[in-house]
Design a protein around this motif. Structure first.
Motif, PDB file in Angstrom:
ATOM      1  N   ARG A 148       0.833  -1.205   0.000  1.00  0.00           N
ATOM      2  CA  ARG A 148       0.000   0.000   0.000  1.00  0.00           C
ATOM      3  C   ARG A 148       0.870   1.258   0.000  1.00  0.00           C
ATOM      4  O   ARG A 148       0.550   2.265  -0.649  1.00  0.00           O
ATOM      5  CB  ARG A 148      -0.935   0.000   1.213  1.00  0.00           C
ATOM      6  N   ILE A 149       1.975   1.219   0.728  1.00  0.00           N
ATOM      7  CA  ILE A 149       2.877   2.370   0.768  1.00  0.00           C
ATOM      8  C   ILE A 149       3.480   2.625  -0.610  1.00  0.00           C
ATOM      9  O   ILE A 149       3.540   3.773  -1.085  1.00  0.00           O
ATOM     10  CB  ILE A 149       3.989   2.139   1.814  1.00  0.00           C
ATOM     11  N   LEU A 150       3.930   1.565  -1.268  1.00  0.00           N
ATOM     12  CA  LEU A 150       4.504   1.716  -2.602  1.00  0.00           C
ATOM     13  C   LEU A 150       3.469   2.253  -3.590  1.00  0.00           C
ATOM     14  O   LEU A 150       3.790   3.064  -4.465  1.00  0.00           O
ATOM     15  CB  LEU A 150       5.066   0.378  -3.081  1.00  0.00           C
ATOM     16  N   ARG A 151       2.238   1.824  -3.461  1.00  0.00           N
ATOM     17  CA  ARG A 151       1.179   2.364  -4.311  1.00  0.00           C
ATOM     18  C   ARG A 151       0.998   3.863  -4.055  1.00  0.00           C
ATOM     19  O   ARG A 151       0.726   4.624  -4.983  1.00  0.00           O
ATOM     20  CB  ARG A 151      -0.133   1.626  -4.051  1.00  0.00           C
ATOM     21  N   SER A 155       1.513   4.933  -7.745  1.00  0.00           N
ATOM     22  CA  SER A 155       0.207   5.115  -8.373  1.00  0.00           C
ATOM     23  C   SER A 155      -0.779   4.158  -7.727  1.00  0.00           C
ATOM     24  O   SER A 155      -0.419   3.030  -7.375  1.00  0.00           O
ATOM     25  CB  SER A 155       0.295   4.835  -9.873  1.00  0.00           C
ATOM     26  N   PRO A 156      -2.042   4.550  -7.590  1.00  0.00           N
ATOM     27  CA  PRO A 156      -3.049   3.650  -7.009  1.00  0.00           C
ATOM     28  C   PRO A 156      -3.235   2.359  -7.807  1.00  0.00           C
ATOM     29  O   PRO A 156      -3.724   1.367  -7.268  1.00  0.00           O
ATOM     30  CB  PRO A 156      -4.328   4.501  -7.038  1.00  0.00           C
ATOM     31  N   ARG A 157      -2.818   2.370  -9.071  1.00  0.00           N
ATOM     32  CA  ARG A 157      -2.986   1.182  -9.912  1.00  0.00           C
ATOM     33  C   ARG A 157      -1.705   0.349 -10.009  1.00  0.00           C
ATOM     34  O   ARG A 157      -1.691  -0.682 -10.665  1.00  0.00           O
ATOM     35  CB  ARG A 157      -3.407   1.606 -11.331  1.00  0.00           C
ATOM     36  N   TRP A 158      -0.654   0.804  -9.363  1.00  0.00           N
ATOM     37  CA  TRP A 158       0.624   0.100  -9.474  1.00  0.00           C
ATOM     38  C   TRP A 158       0.539  -1.309  -8.901  1.00  0.00           C
ATOM     39  O   TRP A 158      -0.114  -1.536  -7.881  1.00  0.00           O
ATOM     40  CB  TRP A 158       1.696   0.891  -8.732  1.00  0.00           C
ATOM     41  N   GLN A 159       1.211  -2.246  -9.552  1.00  0.00           N
ATOM     42  CA  GLN A 159       1.357  -3.598  -9.046  1.00  0.00           C
ATOM     43  C   GLN A 159       2.813  -4.023  -9.187  1.00  0.00           C
ATOM     44  O   GLN A 159       3.480  -3.674 -10.175  1.00  0.00           O
ATOM     45  CB  GLN A 159       0.470  -4.585  -9.821  1.00  0.00           C
ATOM     46  N   PRO A 160       3.349  -4.771  -8.242  1.00  0.00           N
ATOM     47  CA  PRO A 160       4.729  -5.259  -8.344  1.00  0.00           C
ATOM     48  C   PRO A 160       4.835  -6.388  -9.362  1.00  0.00           C
ATOM     49  O   PRO A 160       3.817  -6.928  -9.820  1.00  0.00           O
ATOM     50  CB  PRO A 160       5.013  -5.762  -6.926  1.00  0.00           C
ATOM     51  N   LEU A 161       6.065  -6.752  -9.691  1.00  0.00           N
ATOM     52  CA  LEU A 161       6.267  -7.900 -10.578  1.00  0.00           C
ATOM     53  C   LEU A 161       5.807  -9.184  -9.901  1.00  0.00           C
ATOM     54  O   LEU A 161       5.214 -10.057 -10.533  1.00  0.00           O
ATOM     55  CB  LEU A 161       7.751  -8.019 -10.943  1.00  0.00           C
ATOM     56  N   PHE A 180      -2.750  -8.334  -4.715  1.00  0.00           N
ATOM     57  CA  PHE A 180      -1.440  -8.378  -5.348  1.00  0.00           C
ATOM     58  C   PHE A 180      -1.468  -8.787  -6.822  1.00  0.00           C
ATOM     59  O   PHE A 180      -0.432  -8.766  -7.477  1.00  0.00           O
ATOM     60  CB  PHE A 180      -0.529  -9.354  -4.593  1.00  0.00           C
ATOM     61  N   GLY A 181      -2.623  -9.164  -7.331  1.00  0.00           N
ATOM     62  CA  GLY A 181      -2.689  -9.638  -8.697  1.00  0.00           C
ATOM     63  C   GLY A 181      -2.313 -11.110  -8.795  1.00  0.00           C
ATOM     64  O   GLY A 181      -2.153 -11.806  -7.784  1.00  0.00           O
ATOM     65  N   SER A 182      -2.114 -11.577  -9.999  1.00  0.00           N
ATOM     66  CA  SER A 182      -1.847 -13.004 -10.226  1.00  0.00           C
ATOM     67  C   SER A 182      -0.405 -13.393  -9.939  1.00  0.00           C
ATOM     68  O   SER A 182      -0.041 -14.569 -10.021  1.00  0.00           O
ATOM     69  CB  SER A 182      -2.198 -13.368 -11.673  1.00  0.00           C
ATOM     70  N   SER A 183       0.435 -12.410  -9.596  1.00  0.00           N
ATOM     71  CA  SER A 183       1.861 -12.681  -9.432  1.00  0.00           C
ATOM     72  C   SER A 183       2.242 -13.120  -8.022  1.00  0.00           C
ATOM     73  O   SER A 183       3.428 -13.293  -7.731  1.00  0.00           O
ATOM     74  CB  SER A 183       2.677 -11.444  -9.804  1.00  0.00           C
ATOM     75  N   VAL A 184       1.286 -13.311  -7.128  1.00  0.00           N
ATOM     76  CA  VAL A 184       1.614 -13.737  -5.768  1.00  0.00           C
ATOM     77  C   VAL A 184       2.034 -15.206  -5.786  1.00  0.00           C
ATOM     78  O   VAL A 184       1.414 -16.036  -6.453  1.00  0.00           O
ATOM     79  CB  VAL A 184       0.415 -13.503  -4.816  1.00  0.00           C
ATOM     80  N   GLU A 185       3.120 -15.503  -5.068  1.00  0.00           N
ATOM     81  CA  GLU A 185       3.663 -16.862  -5.038  1.00  0.00           C
ATOM     82  C   GLU A 185       3.894 -17.291  -3.593  1.00  0.00           C
ATOM     83  O   GLU A 185       4.306 -16.487  -2.754  1.00  0.00           O
ATOM     84  CB  GLU A 185       4.985 -16.938  -5.811  1.00  0.00           C
ATOM     85  N   PHE A 186       3.665 -18.562  -3.329  1.00  0.00           N
ATOM     86  CA  PHE A 186       3.837 -19.124  -1.988  1.00  0.00           C
ATOM     87  C   PHE A 186       4.942 -20.180  -2.001  1.00  0.00           C
ATOM     88  O   PHE A 186       5.305 -20.705  -3.051  1.00  0.00           O
ATOM     89  CB  PHE A 186       2.529 -19.724  -1.499  1.00  0.00           C
ATOM     90  N   GLY A 187       5.450 -20.492  -0.794  1.00  0.00           N
ATOM     91  CA  GLY A 187       6.505 -21.493  -0.686  1.00  0.00           C
ATOM     92  C   GLY A 187       7.842 -21.008  -1.213  1.00  0.00           C
ATOM     93  O   GLY A 187       8.706 -21.815  -1.577  1.00  0.00           O
ATOM     94  N   PRO A 203       9.394   9.823  -9.360  1.00  0.00           N
ATOM     95  CA  PRO A 203       9.040  10.866  -8.386  1.00  0.00           C
ATOM     96  C   PRO A 203       8.013  10.334  -7.385  1.00  0.00           C
ATOM     97  O   PRO A 203       7.121   9.567  -7.752  1.00  0.00           O
ATOM     98  CB  PRO A 203       8.443  11.976  -9.261  1.00  0.00           C
ATOM     99  N   ASN A 204       8.169  10.730  -6.151  1.00  0.00           N
ATOM    100  CA  ASN A 204       7.220  10.355  -5.111  1.00  0.00           C
ATOM    101  C   ASN A 204       5.916  11.122  -5.347  1.00  0.00           C
ATOM    102  O   ASN A 204       5.890  12.348  -5.257  1.00  0.00           O
ATOM    103  CB  ASN A 204       7.808  10.684  -3.736  1.00  0.00           C
ATOM    104  N   ALA A 205       4.846  10.402  -5.647  1.00  0.00           N
ATOM    105  CA  ALA A 205       3.577  11.040  -6.003  1.00  0.00           C
ATOM    106  C   ALA A 205       2.990  11.862  -4.863  1.00  0.00           C
ATOM    107  O   ALA A 205       2.166  12.756  -5.090  1.00  0.00           O
ATOM    108  CB  ALA A 205       2.575   9.978  -6.456  1.00  0.00           C
ATOM    109  N   MET A 206       3.406  11.601  -3.620  1.00  0.00           N
ATOM    110  CA  MET A 206       2.840  12.311  -2.481  1.00  0.00           C
ATOM    111  C   MET A 206       3.602  13.579  -2.125  1.00  0.00           C
ATOM    112  O   MET A 206       3.140  14.394  -1.330  1.00  0.00           O
ATOM    113  CB  MET A 206       2.800  11.393  -1.251  1.00  0.00           C
ATOM    114  N   ALA A 207       4.791  13.749  -2.682  1.00  0.00           N
ATOM    115  CA  ALA A 207       5.693  14.797  -2.213  1.00  0.00           C
ATOM    116  C   ALA A 207       5.295  16.201  -2.650  1.00  0.00           C
ATOM    117  O   ALA A 207       4.769  16.406  -3.736  1.00  0.00           O
ATOM    118  CB  ALA A 207       7.111  14.505  -2.689  1.00  0.00           C
TER     119      ALA A 207
END
Length: 340
Positions: A148-151, A155-161, A180-187, A203-207
């Motif tokens: 949530r912090i990284l978003r 951007s509110p729509r950002w997703q990690p790899l 997290f989208g379909s990229s979440v992995e376990f184990g 750029p930090n969108a909040m700054a």
């Protein structure tokens, strides 16, 4: 001493628990906490107790996604004073770097590292519990909070790899996929968020550049060193436990993960005793509370952990040389007259 966390780590816990049909007060009591402690976000509580609470809550509610659901109730401001500075950093790299360098200011359990290589950045998360215990919910809460912090930074729509968890997949991963989208992995070998390294230079969108200097000056004034003393920790816990009526050296020791003799020994080394800290803390709080005419003396007696109003009155007279009512009257007379 076992690590502590700010009560803000449990922001939304009471509301979420009730919405899922479980009793937050009963569960908190089982781990030595009280819902009254959550009223002030800048108080410190046992980190291991918070971890145990999340596991108990997930089991009682039959929600394997309890930690994720709690993370959705978090706000950037729950990080405390450091959030005012981090949000004004110019780019994601510097904002995240400051957050990681000063993580002891909001959560002593956390050990977070950022590594880069081959065009990728990996934010690895560890919880330093000091003992073996289930921590799935706390881990997922922390990872989701960083997501949530990284978003917020990007951007509110950002997703990690990808998002990695060491533990096994839940029976129903719907909430994980939604967040997290379909990229979440376990184990996987560690708990982490993986993103493109060049996203750290965004750029930090909040700054707001005009506020950065002021934010830095403020932070320099309130920054807390890592070597917080035992007396500081005990003083914080006394403030939390006084309203519960369970403020004893035994309860303090339990929260810190040691025995009472260790607490006495370490306080003595710093020139303090539990009794002296208890009395000093009560005195400071009493001055603030008695000066507030909206609080009854019975309420103040309870908040300061006295067994009765008469016990509070005797203590107050011994400390201040007058009754609480007399002290309140003098305080009211000392107030400036409003001529408006």
């Amino acid at each position: 001493m076992r690590p502590l966390v700010r009560t803000a780590a449990l922001t939304g816990y009471v509301e979420l628990s009730r919405s899922l049909g479980i009793d937050p007060q009963a569960l908190m009591k089982r781990v030595g906490l009280d819902t009254a402690a959550l009223a002030v976000q800048d108080r410190w509580i046992s980190g291991t107790a918070a971890v145990q609470l999340l596991e108990l809550s997930a089991a009682a509610s039959r929600h394997e996604d309890f930690g994720l659901l709690l993370a959705e109730l978090r706000r950037f401001s729950n990080l405390g004073p450091i959030s005012l500075v981090v949000r004004e950093e110019p780019d994601v790299r510097s904002a995240l770097g400051m957050l990681l360098r000063h993580e002891h200011m909001y959560n002593e359990l956390l050990h977070t590292r950022l590594s880069e290589g081959d065009g990728l950045a990996t934010l690895k998360v560890d919880l330093l519990l000091g003992e073996t215990m289930p921590s799935r919910q706390a881990t997922e809460l922390v990872v989701a909070a960083f997501h949530r912090i990284l978003r917020g930074f990007l951007s509110p729509r950002w997703q990690p790899l990808s998002v990695w968890f060491r533990h096994s997949a839940p029976a129903d991963p719907a909430t994980h996929r939604r967040l997290f989208g379909s990229s979440v992995e376990f184990g996987r070998e560690y708990d982490a968020i993986v993103l493109y390294a060049d996203e750290l230079d965004a750029p930090n969108a909040m700054a707001d550049p005009l506020l950065r200097t002021y934010a830095r000056q403020y932070f320099d004034a309130i920054a807390v060193p890592r070597d917080t003393t035992v007396a500081d920790r005990v003083r914080e816990l006394i403030e939390v436990l006084l309203p519960t009526g369970r403020c004893s050296v035994e309860q303090i020791a339990r929260s810190l993960g040691v025995d009472r003799r260790t607490v006495h020994r370490q306080l003595e080394a710093s020139g303090e005793t539990f009794s002296s800290l208890l009395n000093t803390t009560r005195t400071q709080l009493a001055e603030q509370m008695v000066a507030n005419p909206r609080r009854s003396l019975t309420e103040i007696s309870d908040l300061l952990g006295f067994s009765s109003l008469s016990a509070f009155s005797r203590w107050f007279g011994g400390q201040f040389g007058c009754s609480a009512r007399q002290w309140r009257t003098r305080a009211e007379r000392a107030l400036p007259v409003d001529e408006g």
